[in-house]
Enzyme design. Structure first.
Site, PDB file in Angstrom:
ATOM      1  N   GLY A  26      15.222 -24.280  28.830  1.00 47.19           N
ATOM      2  CA  GLY A  26      14.802 -25.210  27.782  1.00 47.19           C
ATOM      3  C   GLY A  26      15.493 -24.942  26.457  1.00 47.19           C
ATOM      4  N   GLU A  27      15.586 -23.682  26.089  1.00 52.68           N
ATOM      5  CA  GLU A  27      16.237 -23.325  24.832  1.00 52.68           C
ATOM      6  C   GLU A  27      17.747 -23.539  24.913  1.00 52.68           C
ATOM      7  OE1 GLU A  27      14.024 -21.486  26.415  1.00 52.68           O
ATOM      8  OE2 GLU A  27      12.332 -21.333  25.036  1.00 52.68           O
TER       9      GLU A  27
END
Length: 172
Positions: free
Chosen positions: A58-59
């Site tokens: 996600g990051e």
């Protein structure tokens, strides 16, 4: 307070290693490159890199526009990305191939952090989301490495939790 935090981390390290072994049963990537998690990373060639930390998939996705902008604006400056998961590493490699370097983020142990910073010598640390690593931030401050939290959010609940350990987070 950072000393107490560090002592707890050292005491938990054997359990963290057991967790890596356990997770490796489902995702064998967790069994690889353990040295990097203790700061034993390859020394990058050339200029001091811009370092971006993105914990996992996600990051990494959130960092894509930033990484593309850095590569375009500073083509002569190496970019190093750290993640903590093999899936984050895989995602990064599929998106950028060899245009950025990757190593695993070291655990927030003073020795591991010092080894990492001594080897990498970053000119800047860009930390995606709200990642609070007291020993890392302390070591960066001592080495005059600017640290910026990028795309960071802090919920009221998280803020209340950080207030409970104010002596630790205020020093970071």
């Amino acid at each position: 307070m950072r000393i107490v935090y560090t002592l707890i981390l050292y005491l938990l390290t054997p359990f963290v290693l057991l967790r890596l072994l356990w997770r490796g049963l489902r995702a064998p990537g967790y069994w690889q490159r353990w040295g990097e998690r203790f700061g034993f990373v390859p020394v990058p060639a050339g200029a001091a890199p811009i370092w971006v930390h993105a914990v996992s998939v996600g990051e990494v996705q959130a960092a894509v526009p930033l990484l593309r902008a850095l590569l375009k604006r500073y083509p002569a400056v190496p970019v190093l990305v750290t993640t903590t998961t093999p899936t984050g590493s895989d995602q990064l490699r599929s998106l950028f191939e060899s245009r950025v370097s990757h190593v695993y983020m070291p655990y927030d142990l003073p020795g591991a952090v010092a080894r990492f910073l001594d080897r990498v010598r970053p000119r800047l640390a860009l930390i995606m989301e709200t990642e609070i690593w007291p020993n890392l931030y302390h070591a960066c401050a001592r080495r005059n490495v600017p640290v910026l939290l990028v795309n960071a959010r802090l919920s009221a609940r998280s803020a209340a939790g950080y207030r409970r350990v104010r002596a630790l987070t205020a020093a970071t």
